[in-house]
Design a protein around this motif. Sequence first.
Motif, PDB file in Angstrom:
ATOM      1  N   SER A 131       0.824  -1.198   0.000  1.00 28.70           N
ATOM      2  CA  SER A 131       0.000   0.000   0.000  1.00 28.70           C
ATOM      3  C   SER A 131       0.865   1.257   0.000  1.00 28.70           C
ATOM      4  O   SER A 131       2.081   1.210   0.220  1.00 28.70           O
ATOM      5  CB  SER A 131      -0.911   0.009   1.230  1.00 28.70           C
ATOM      6  N   PHE A 132       0.198   2.378  -0.218  1.00 27.91           N
ATOM      7  CA  PHE A 132       0.865   3.679  -0.160  1.00 27.91           C
ATOM      8  C   PHE A 132       1.573   3.868   1.178  1.00 27.91           C
ATOM      9  O   PHE A 132       2.742   4.273   1.237  1.00 27.91           O
ATOM     10  CB  PHE A 132      -0.178   4.770  -0.399  1.00 27.91           C
ATOM     11  N   LEU A 133       0.880   3.540   2.272  1.00 30.45           N
ATOM     12  CA  LEU A 133       1.483   3.710   3.600  1.00 30.45           C
ATOM     13  C   LEU A 133       2.629   2.736   3.845  1.00 30.45           C
ATOM     14  O   LEU A 133       3.548   3.042   4.599  1.00 30.45           O
ATOM     15  CB  LEU A 133       0.425   3.556   4.692  1.00 30.45           C
ATOM     16  N   ASP A 134       2.581   1.567   3.225  1.00 29.46           N
ATOM     17  CA  ASP A 134       3.711   0.634   3.350  1.00 29.46           C
ATOM     18  C   ASP A 134       4.992   1.289   2.850  1.00 29.46           C
ATOM     19  O   ASP A 134       6.056   1.173   3.469  1.00 29.46           O
ATOM     20  CB  ASP A 134       3.456  -0.644   2.544  1.00 29.46           C
ATOM     21  N   TYR A 135       4.884   1.985   1.721  1.00 31.22           N
ATOM     22  CA  TYR A 135       6.062   2.646   1.153  1.00 31.22           C
ATOM     23  C   TYR A 135       6.477   3.860   1.975  1.00 31.22           C
ATOM     24  O   TYR A 135       7.656   4.042   2.293  1.00 31.22           O
ATOM     25  CB  TYR A 135       5.791   3.071  -0.297  1.00 31.22           C
ATOM     26  N   ILE A 136       5.501   4.701   2.324  1.00 34.42           N
ATOM     27  CA  ILE A 136       5.815   5.925   3.060  1.00 34.42           C
ATOM     28  C   ILE A 136       6.433   5.605   4.409  1.00 34.42           C
ATOM     29  O   ILE A 136       7.437   6.215   4.820  1.00 34.42           O
ATOM     30  CB  ILE A 136       4.554   6.785   3.234  1.00 34.42           C
ATOM     31  N   SER A 137       5.858   4.642   5.120  1.00 29.49           N
ATOM     32  CA  SER A 137       6.383   4.308   6.445  1.00 29.49           C
ATOM     33  C   SER A 137       7.749   3.639   6.370  1.00 29.49           C
ATOM     34  O   SER A 137       8.478   3.609   7.362  1.00 29.49           O
ATOM     35  CB  SER A 137       5.400   3.403   7.197  1.00 29.49           C
ATOM     36  N   SER A 138       8.107   3.128   5.180  1.00 29.95           N
ATOM     37  CA  SER A 138       9.427   2.491   5.042  1.00 29.95           C
ATOM     38  C   SER A 138      10.515   3.495   4.659  1.00 29.95           C
ATOM     39  O   SER A 138      11.686   3.131   4.605  1.00 29.95           O
ATOM     40  CB  SER A 138       9.372   1.383   3.985  1.00 29.95           C
ATOM     41  N   GLY A 139      10.140   4.753   4.384  1.00 30.19           N
ATOM     42  CA  GLY A 139      11.156   5.759   4.084  1.00 30.19           C
ATOM     43  C   GLY A 139      11.023   6.446   2.736  1.00 30.19           C
ATOM     44  O   GLY A 139      11.821   7.327   2.422  1.00 30.19           O
TER      45      GLY A 139
ATOM     46  N   SER B  44      -9.385  17.114  -4.341  1.00 29.50           N
ATOM     47  CA  SER B  44      -9.448  16.876  -5.784  1.00 29.50           C
ATOM     48  C   SER B  44      -8.068  16.663  -6.397  1.00 29.50           C
ATOM     49  O   SER B  44      -7.880  15.800  -7.249  1.00 29.50           O
ATOM     50  CB  SER B  44     -10.135  18.053  -6.482  1.00 29.50           C
ATOM     51  N   LEU B  45      -7.106  17.463  -5.951  1.00 31.99           N
ATOM     52  CA  LEU B  45      -5.770  17.373  -6.528  1.00 31.99           C
ATOM     53  C   LEU B  45      -5.022  16.131  -6.072  1.00 31.99           C
ATOM     54  O   LEU B  45      -4.304  15.499  -6.850  1.00 31.99           O
ATOM     55  CB  LEU B  45      -4.955  18.611  -6.158  1.00 31.99           C
ATOM     56  N   LEU B  46      -5.175  15.785  -4.817  1.00 32.79           N
ATOM     57  CA  LEU B  46      -4.320  14.757  -4.242  1.00 32.79           C
ATOM     58  C   LEU B  46      -4.940  13.369  -4.229  1.00 32.79           C
ATOM     59  O   LEU B  46      -4.258  12.403  -3.902  1.00 32.79           O
ATOM     60  CB  LEU B  46      -3.923  15.150  -2.809  1.00 32.79           C
ATOM     61  N   GLU B  47      -6.229  13.252  -4.596  1.00 34.56           N
ATOM     62  CA  GLU B  47      -6.861  11.946  -4.473  1.00 34.56           C
ATOM     63  C   GLU B  47      -6.250  10.900  -5.403  1.00 34.56           C
ATOM     64  O   GLU B  47      -6.229   9.708  -5.079  1.00 34.56           O
ATOM     65  CB  GLU B  47      -8.359  12.057  -4.736  1.00 34.56           C
ATOM     66  N   GLU B  48      -5.736  11.320  -6.566  1.00 33.21           N
ATOM     67  CA  GLU B  48      -5.141  10.359  -7.493  1.00 33.21           C
ATOM     68  C   GLU B  48      -3.655  10.145  -7.237  1.00 33.21           C
ATOM     69  O   GLU B  48      -3.054   9.234  -7.806  1.00 33.21           O
ATOM     70  CB  GLU B  48      -5.345  10.829  -8.943  1.00 33.21           C
ATOM     71  N   LEU B  49      -3.069  10.983  -6.388  1.00 31.58           N
ATOM     72  CA  LEU B  49      -1.620  10.926  -6.197  1.00 31.58           C
ATOM     73  C   LEU B  49      -1.140   9.586  -5.641  1.00 31.58           C
ATOM     74  O   LEU B  49      -0.166   9.021  -6.165  1.00 31.58           O
ATOM     75  CB  LEU B  49      -1.166  12.080  -5.305  1.00 31.58           C
ATOM     76  N   PRO B  50      -1.768   9.029  -4.588  1.00 33.96           N
ATOM     77  CA  PRO B  50      -1.300   7.713  -4.117  1.00 33.96           C
ATOM     78  C   PRO B  50      -1.342   6.653  -5.204  1.00 33.96           C
ATOM     79  O   PRO B  50      -0.430   5.820  -5.306  1.00 33.96           O
ATOM     80  CB  PRO B  50      -2.265   7.391  -2.972  1.00 33.96           C
ATOM     81  N   GLY B  51      -2.383   6.680  -6.048  1.00 29.69           N
ATOM     82  CA  GLY B  51      -2.472   5.704  -7.132  1.00 29.69           C
ATOM     83  C   GLY B  51      -1.389   5.893  -8.169  1.00 29.69           C
ATOM     84  O   GLY B  51      -0.825   4.921  -8.688  1.00 29.69           O
ATOM     85  N   GLN B  52      -1.060   7.150  -8.493  1.00 31.51           N
ATOM     86  CA  GLN B  52       0.018   7.420  -9.447  1.00 31.51           C
ATOM     87  C   GLN B  52       1.368   7.000  -8.866  1.00 31.51           C
ATOM     88  O   GLN B  52       2.205   6.432  -9.574  1.00 31.51           O
ATOM     89  CB  GLN B  52       0.011   8.903  -9.803  1.00 31.51           C
ATOM     90  N   PHE B  53       1.560   7.290  -7.601  1.00 31.79           N
ATOM     91  CA  PHE B  53       2.778   6.874  -6.889  1.00 31.79           C
ATOM     92  C   PHE B  53       2.919   5.353  -6.944  1.00 31.79           C
ATOM     93  O   PHE B  53       3.982   4.813  -7.292  1.00 31.79           O
ATOM     94  CB  PHE B  53       2.663   7.382  -5.443  1.00 31.79           C
ATOM     95  N   LEU B  54       1.832   4.638  -6.636  1.00 35.60           N
ATOM     96  CA  LEU B  54       1.882   3.175  -6.611  1.00 35.60           C
ATOM     97  C   LEU B  54       2.051   2.592  -8.005  1.00 35.60           C
ATOM     98  O   LEU B  54       2.755   1.587  -8.179  1.00 35.60           O
ATOM     99  CB  LEU B  54       0.606   2.628  -5.969  1.00 35.60           C
ATOM    100  N   SER B  55       1.430   3.219  -9.008  1.00 34.99           N
ATOM    101  CA  SER B  55       1.555   2.679 -10.368  1.00 34.99           C
ATOM    102  C   SER B  55       2.999   2.728 -10.834  1.00 34.99           C
ATOM    103  O   SER B  55       3.467   1.811 -11.531  1.00 34.99           O
ATOM    104  CB  SER B  55       0.657   3.454 -11.335  1.00 34.99           C
ATOM    105  N   TYR B  56       3.727   3.777 -10.461  1.00 36.28           N
ATOM    106  CA  TYR B  56       5.130   3.882 -10.845  1.00 36.28           C
ATOM    107  C   TYR B  56       5.964   2.786 -10.168  1.00 36.28           C
ATOM    108  O   TYR B  56       6.769   2.104 -10.820  1.00 36.28           O
ATOM    109  CB  TYR B  56       5.691   5.262 -10.465  1.00 36.28           C
ATOM    110  N   LEU B  57       5.766   2.605  -8.867  1.00 41.04           N
ATOM    111  CA  LEU B  57       6.578   1.647  -8.116  1.00 41.04           C
ATOM    112  C   LEU B  57       6.227   0.204  -8.470  1.00 41.04           C
ATOM    113  O   LEU B  57       7.101  -0.650  -8.607  1.00 41.04           O
ATOM    114  CB  LEU B  57       6.416   1.880  -6.616  1.00 41.04           C
ATOM    115  N   ARG B  58       4.941  -0.064  -8.626  1.00 41.34           N
ATOM    116  CA  ARG B  58       4.517  -1.438  -8.873  1.00 41.34           C
ATOM    117  C   ARG B  58       4.950  -1.929 -10.250  1.00 41.34           C
ATOM    118  O   ARG B  58       5.346  -3.094 -10.397  1.00 41.34           O
ATOM    119  CB  ARG B  58       3.002  -1.549  -8.731  1.00 41.34           C
ATOM    120  N   CYS B  59       4.883  -1.064 -11.246  1.00 46.11           N
ATOM    121  CA  CYS B  59       5.247  -1.524 -12.590  1.00 46.11           C
ATOM    122  C   CYS B  59       6.746  -1.794 -12.695  1.00 46.11           C
ATOM    123  O   CYS B  59       7.202  -2.412 -13.653  1.00 46.11           O
ATOM    124  CB  CYS B  59       4.785  -0.534 -13.650  1.00 46.11           C
ATOM    125  N   ARG B  60       7.499  -1.306 -11.715  1.00 47.85           N
ATOM    126  CA  ARG B  60       8.945  -1.567 -11.676  1.00 47.85           C
ATOM    127  C   ARG B  60       9.323  -2.557 -10.585  1.00 47.85           C
ATOM    128  O   ARG B  60      10.499  -2.760 -10.312  1.00 47.85           O
ATOM    129  CB  ARG B  60       9.704  -0.241 -11.463  1.00 47.85           C
TER     130      ARG B  60
END
Length: 627
Positions: A368-376, A594-610
């Motif tokens: 999840s988004f928080l898994d990444y954020i809490s890890s640094g 409105s601005l930030l609601e898609e941000l966690p998904g965009q963040f995760l899409s970048y990390l997950r596809c790699r």
Amino acid sequence: MASSVVKSLIKSSSSHRQMDAVACSMRLAGMEDTAELLEKKLASEISKMTLEEALTLAPVFSHYLNLMAIAEVHHSLLQRGVSPDQLYDTVCKQLSLSATNLLDRDITSKSDPMVVVYVKKGDGKLEELGRTEVILNSLNPAWIEKITVSYQFEVVQPLIFHVYDVDTKYHNVNTLKLEDQEFLGEGNCVLSEIVTKQSQSLTLNLHNRNGRGALRNFGTLTVHAEETMASKSVVEIKFHCSQLENKDIFSKSDPFLRVSRIVESGGSVPICKTEVVDNNLNPIWKPLSLSMQQFGSKDNPLVIECFDFNSNGNHVLIGKLQKSVADLERLYKERSGVNFVIPSSHGHEKVSKGQLFVDQFNEKQQFSFLDYISSGFELNFMVAVDFTASNGNPQQHDSLHYSDPNGRLNSYQQAITEVGEVIQFYDADKRFPAWGFGGRTAGGPVSHCFNLDGTATGFEVEGVQGIMTAYASALHNVSLSGPTLFGPVVNRAAEIAGNSLFHNNNKYYVLLIITDGILTDLQETTDALVRASDLPLSVLIVGVGSADFKQMEILDADNGPRLSSSTGRVATRDIVQFVPMREVQSGRISAVQSLLEELPGQFLSYLRCRDIMPLTVHAAQSSAPQL
């Protein structure tokens, strides 16, 4: 002392249950004062912990804070033979929703329904739990979006369901102004009515607000409850079909797949669907990700339906089949296909020549988004401000850059403050790149990417207040000019994001562009965004003033195809989110939401596809002994 005791509780689930038992005993023994004192002491200790400690202990304490109140109910359930394990397995429920025979509020088409779910609190006020997605042109929708509700034994939890016909010209369901939507009906029940049924399902007759209009048929709403699971396991599956039956007359079918899970009652609940492939009887779809929370077990049966898409919502069934995740894995390994069947009104099924194949089957963990954020992992904030002449003279009251001596923020200041104050907490050093564009600095030529603080090299400022100070200074030192170009600032942000990959990969960049005008370099900006879609970067755009922002909605690409460059290259992922400030100021939507609601998904899409994992998981795997 309490802090060390509390931390030790998390080390084993048995300690968690011991704490429950102690709380139960204290309450049943009438030790109300002692129980209250312990609760206050624990709350005090939590407040002293770091964010990481608090996040780790949150699951324990979120449950513990309810233990005192539910002790009697736990005790009675235990006396009735319910095991302690069962008490802990049913803390949260996910609600799946479907409806039949809804009112048709549209003239030229059918209603576009959405459900908003509320829980009625003890004081009679409604607290919103969540919203489904919008289903276009349907009076019998089955929504995929689930609503999560905490199930508390000791509290009567009245649930209120409001169904709306939504104007399709919306930004997203979470920021919709509900009073602007057509009301289709209301249903209500108590959560325990649902979960105590063997099928875990309840069908409600919809009615008008406050029960009025009882003689009119508003349709029905069916609510199905299921346990949530914390598993991070996901299966990524890629499908293709061959020789599908053509359902169109003048062209070929536009097929898509819908995957549903069969529930205890024998019905099915949709869990995901593919995109539509236009005019193709041998479609290949992008991979779908199914979480264990969605399919429950690899042996649970799934219904896979193939439809021919129609814009009026009357999708035509091409065929269906029933397979479990384990079955799909076997199809992949054996490289074999399976035929669809076509149900008939006589109860017989016709075998179609159309077949489904599994081209890809990968099992992996999905963090999840928080898994990444809490890890640094960090979010690094960047901002770019429009200094074109169309903003108006900053000394005039009608200028978008006017600084009110009474301290009232203009639209630029409001956007910087609201977005920056959220993102700054995810940035360790709180040093933010800040630029201007479309202005003339120190009598020089027009620049489309200059440092906001006026220096030649210092593009970073300290904190949100540093951005505000640099912006105020620039209004006195920069001559407004033009035209409006985004390309240079997007390329500069992309350069910083790209360079970070050579140093460490735990930074994700967020560029906020605030503008009042129409782009002069739409194609150049599009090319820059397509290139940047491969980088750890998202772009937030706030439109200020009364200009026509259709170009920004094109860049946003929420309601259309992904951006494509002048060379035909398609963006790897969506990295843009746009919101017009005038809708924020009118109260229709929240800028930050409105601005930030898609941000966690965009963040995760970048990390997950790699296949980038949280730092703690990566470190643990790297240090594991090689066998």
